[in-house]
Design a protein around this motif. Structure first.
Motif, PDB file in Angstrom:
ATOM      1  N   THR A   1       0.834  -1.198   0.000  1.00 46.80           N
ATOM      2  CA  THR A   1       0.000   0.000   0.000  1.00 46.80           C
ATOM      3  C   THR A   1       0.872   1.253   0.000  1.00 46.80           C
ATOM      4  O   THR A   1       2.043   1.215   0.397  1.00 46.80           O
TER       5      THR A   1
ATOM      6  N   GLY B   1       0.669   5.459   1.137  1.00 44.09           N
ATOM      7  CA  GLY B   1      -0.125   6.439   1.865  1.00 44.09           C
ATOM      8  C   GLY B   1       0.729   7.376   2.685  1.00 44.09           C
ATOM      9  O   GLY B   1       1.959   7.324   2.638  1.00 44.09           O
TER      10      GLY B   1
ATOM     11  N   THR C   1      -4.016   5.821   4.049  1.00 43.26           N
ATOM     12  CA  THR C   1      -3.816   4.670   3.155  1.00 43.26           C
ATOM     13  C   THR C   1      -4.509   5.055   1.855  1.00 43.26           C
ATOM     14  O   THR C   1      -5.725   4.971   1.748  1.00 43.26           O
TER      15      THR C   1
ATOM     16  N   LYS D   1      -3.363   1.032  -3.415  1.00 44.46           N
ATOM     17  CA  LYS D   1      -2.779  -0.300  -3.232  1.00 44.46           C
ATOM     18  C   LYS D   1      -2.305  -0.849  -4.569  1.00 44.46           C
ATOM     19  O   LYS D   1      -2.969  -0.691  -5.592  1.00 44.46           O
TER      20      LYS D   1
ATOM     21  N   LYS E   1      -0.388   5.189   7.351  1.00 45.74           N
ATOM     22  CA  LYS E   1      -0.701   3.765   7.558  1.00 45.74           C
ATOM     23  C   LYS E   1      -0.562   3.008   6.245  1.00 45.74           C
ATOM     24  O   LYS E   1      -1.549   2.579   5.644  1.00 45.74           O
ATOM     25  N   ALA E   2       0.690   2.830   5.809  1.00 49.67           N
ATOM     26  CA  ALA E   2       0.939   2.202   4.509  1.00 49.67           C
ATOM     27  C   ALA E   2       2.334   1.595   4.497  1.00 49.67           C
ATOM     28  O   ALA E   2       3.173   1.900   5.342  1.00 49.67           O
TER      29      ALA E   2
END
Length: 229
Positions: free
Chosen positions: A24, A26, A42, A45, A29-30
């Motif tokens: 992912t 971002g 995020t 993907k 949070k990636a």
């Protein structure tokens, strides 16, 4: 062949990231973190399409993915393709397997400049003769803003923070070039705020203060918690 995306415009220009299906991208949070306030936590993907080509799929983000100014739901990661996520522009590059290790080394204009200047004066670089230990060490935890969840443990000072700092770089969109300085004291750390009003301590305007455990430094949308270790 190994596929990379390279930042050609934006923060950390020149950085390269190896990509593969399942990862992912971002702001926080990636798997691949890009410090860009216009990128969602995020944002997208990586996956494979029906032709087994790598693609980047938008995860219903606020600002989407753009190619040539047109918003798209996905982009095929073919060599030479240029696309934008937030305010960051990427170029797709493929290399042979044996070249991948050297190619993926993290390179930015700051690291290039620092390496080539050598002993020359670098802005915000602490003078060796003035370095003192923080006793006890202090931890800065970003609890709000673009750098949320980032932690810095500081064992010596003085340390300077700002948008253009080579020491503590602040990615906050509203961060001053020089925001604040942390100076060693007797059993504590002193903060010297360079831009009172734009940078606040516990939501108050101060010029200089001895930091206490749990103090909060704020600027724009960024909130930093102070902890003594």
């Amino acid at each position: 062949m190994v596929t990379f995306i390279e930042i050609i415009l934006g923060s950390n220009e020149g950085s390269r990231f190896k990509v593969e299906a399942g990862l992912t991208l971002g702001r926080s949070k990636a798997d691949i973190v890009i410090k860009d306030p216009k990128i969602s936590s995020t944002h997208a993907k990586f996956g494979l399409n029906s032709k087994d080509q790598l693609v980047l799929n938008d995860l219903d983000s606020s600002n989407g993915i753009y190619i040539s100014g047109r918003r798209v739901k996905k982009v095929a990661l073919l060599p030479g393709v240029i696309f934008e996520v937030g305010r960051t522009q990427f170029k797709v590059v493929t290399v042979q397997e044996e070249e991948a290790v050297d190619f993926s080394r993290f390179v930015t204009w700051r690291t290039i400049v620092s390496a080539n200047l050598g002993a020359q004066e670098i802005p915000n670089k602490p003078q060796l003769g003035n370095i003192e230990a923080f006793s006890p060490p202090v931890k800065l935890t970003f609890i709000q803003g673009i750098q949320t969840e980032e932690e810095l443990v500081l064992g010596y000072g003085p340390r300077k923070a700002g948008a253009d700092s080579l020491d503590i770089e602040l990615f906050e969109e509203d961060a001053p070039q020089e925001a604040f300085e942390l100076v060693p004291g007797l059993g504590a750390v002193q903060i010297k705020i360079k831009e009172p009003g734009r940078v606040l301590l516990n939501n108050k305007r101060v010029n200089s203060e001895i930091l206490k455990d749990g103090d909060l430094i704020s600027l724009g949308n960024t909130l930093i918690k102070v902890t003594y270790l």
